[in-house]
Design an enzyme around this catalytic site. Structure first.
Site, PDB file in Angstrom:
ATOM      1  N   TYR A  32      39.263 -26.234  57.082  1.00  0.00           N
ATOM      2  CA  TYR A  32      38.574 -26.198  55.790  1.00  0.00           C
ATOM      3  C   TYR A  32      37.235 -25.442  55.879  1.00  0.00           C
ATOM      4  O   TYR A  32      36.332 -25.685  55.067  1.00  0.00           O
ATOM      5  CB  TYR A  32      38.347 -27.618  55.265  1.00  0.00           C
ATOM      6  CG  TYR A  32      39.552 -28.215  54.546  1.00  0.00           C
ATOM      7  CD1 TYR A  32      40.081 -27.615  53.396  1.00  0.00           C
ATOM      8  CD2 TYR A  32      40.143 -29.398  54.983  1.00  0.00           C
ATOM      9  CE1 TYR A  32      41.168 -28.169  52.728  1.00  0.00           C
ATOM     10  CE2 TYR A  32      41.228 -29.958  54.303  1.00  0.00           C
ATOM     11  CZ  TYR A  32      41.732 -29.329  53.183  1.00  0.00           C
ATOM     12  OH  TYR A  32      42.798 -29.876  52.499  1.00  0.00           O
ATOM     13  N   LYS A  51      48.537 -35.599  53.549  1.00  0.00           N
ATOM     14  CA  LYS A  51      47.233 -36.080  54.025  1.00  0.00           C
ATOM     15  C   LYS A  51      47.301 -37.558  54.440  1.00  0.00           C
ATOM     16  O   LYS A  51      48.271 -38.268  54.116  1.00  0.00           O
ATOM     17  CB  LYS A  51      46.202 -35.842  52.917  1.00  0.00           C
ATOM     18  CG  LYS A  51      45.967 -34.352  52.614  1.00  0.00           C
ATOM     19  CD  LYS A  51      44.875 -34.153  51.566  1.00  0.00           C
ATOM     20  CE  LYS A  51      44.617 -32.677  51.288  1.00  0.00           C
ATOM     21  NZ  LYS A  51      43.505 -32.471  50.313  1.00  0.00           N
ATOM     22  N   HIS A 105      47.976 -31.068  50.694  1.00  0.00           N
ATOM     23  CA  HIS A 105      47.328 -29.756  50.669  1.00  0.00           C
ATOM     24  C   HIS A 105      48.401 -28.693  50.520  1.00  0.00           C
ATOM     25  O   HIS A 105      49.495 -28.836  51.071  1.00  0.00           O
ATOM     26  CB  HIS A 105      46.567 -29.479  51.975  1.00  0.00           C
ATOM     27  CG  HIS A 105      46.273 -28.015  52.180  1.00  0.00           C
ATOM     28  ND1 HIS A 105      45.214 -27.385  51.584  1.00  0.00           N
ATOM     29  CD2 HIS A 105      46.971 -27.038  52.834  1.00  0.00           C
ATOM     30  CE1 HIS A 105      45.253 -26.084  51.885  1.00  0.00           C
ATOM     31  NE2 HIS A 105      46.298 -25.857  52.644  1.00  0.00           N
ATOM     32  N   ASN A 162      43.715 -37.005  47.960  1.00  0.00           N
ATOM     33  CA  ASN A 162      44.671 -36.489  46.975  1.00  0.00           C
ATOM     34  C   ASN A 162      46.032 -36.092  47.543  1.00  0.00           C
ATOM     35  O   ASN A 162      46.702 -35.207  47.039  1.00  0.00           O
ATOM     36  CB  ASN A 162      44.031 -35.356  46.166  1.00  0.00           C
ATOM     37  CG  ASN A 162      43.587 -34.190  47.015  1.00  0.00           C
ATOM     38  OD1 ASN A 162      43.820 -34.174  48.222  1.00  0.00           O
ATOM     39  ND2 ASN A 162      42.966 -33.209  46.394  1.00  0.00           N
ATOM     40  N   GLU A 208      46.808 -19.933  57.410  1.00  0.00           N
ATOM     41  CA  GLU A 208      46.969 -21.380  57.619  1.00  0.00           C
ATOM     42  C   GLU A 208      48.212 -21.693  58.457  1.00  0.00           C
ATOM     43  O   GLU A 208      48.192 -22.605  59.293  1.00  0.00           O
ATOM     44  CB  GLU A 208      47.028 -22.092  56.262  1.00  0.00           C
ATOM     45  CG  GLU A 208      45.697 -22.017  55.529  1.00  0.00           C
ATOM     46  CD  GLU A 208      45.710 -22.674  54.156  1.00  0.00           C
ATOM     47  OE1 GLU A 208      46.762 -23.207  53.739  1.00  0.00           O
ATOM     48  OE2 GLU A 208      44.657 -22.667  53.501  1.00  0.00           O
TER      49      GLU A 208
END
Ligand code: RTP
Ligand code: MG
Length: 143
Positions: free
Chosen positions: A51, A11, A117, A114, A128
């Site tokens: 998402y 990320k 993913h 965070n 995905e």
């Protein structure tokens, strides 16, 4: 255990911290092979679509804003039990609750930012991977 593939994203917070290589090393040391990889800056539409399952959650707007705040690195990882193994080395969603030595414990600052993913099921991994990669972009042995 079956050989699986899973979708991984480094990320924007982790890209900004210059730890792409350290995170790739963790994947490799866990026996996960990188079979496709791309750095990109997601659009709002791409991040929102990815998402979409969270679109009614209170954190959705902040999540999309964060995911488009800078470049990300997206990869497909392959290995024995890859989906669960990847989730294990990522650590818990909230880095404060992540086990010592996990990616989120070592590189993430908050539940909102965070670091990584990872797909959470075989079904979602297939969706995905197809969301971000064409079959021809995957390593030939694994198409
Ligand atoms: P990810 O999808 O990014 O791998 O993370 P995850 O499976 O561990 O967590 P998930 O429940 O799928 O949530 C997706 C992302 O939304 C943010 N989140 N914030 N404030 C909150 O309660 C909350 N819950 C989730 C996190 O950034 C999480 O990675
Ligand atoms: Mg998730």
């Amino acid at each position: 255990m079956a050989v699986e593939r899973t979708l991984s994203i480094i990320k924007p917070d982790a890209v900004s911290k210059n730890v792409i290589g350290q995170i790739y090393t963790r994947f490799e040391q866990a026996g996960l092979k990188i079979v496709a990889s791309r750095m990109t800056h997601l659009t709002e539409k791409e991040a929102g679509g990815f998402y979409a399952v969270h679109s009614h959650r209170p954190f959705f707007k902040d999540l999309v804003s964060f995911m488009i705040s800078g470049p990300v690195v997206i990869q497909v990882l392959e290995g024995e039990d890859a989906i669960a193994k990847h989730r294990d080395i990522m650590g818990a969603t909230d880095p404060k609750k992540a086990a010592p030595g996990t990616i989120r414990a070592d590189f993430a600052d908050s539940i909102d930012e965070n670091a990584v993913h990872g797909s959470d099921s075989a079904e979602n991994a297939a969706v995905e991977i197809a969301y971000f990669f064409r079959a021809t972009e995957l390593s030939p042995r694994t198409r």
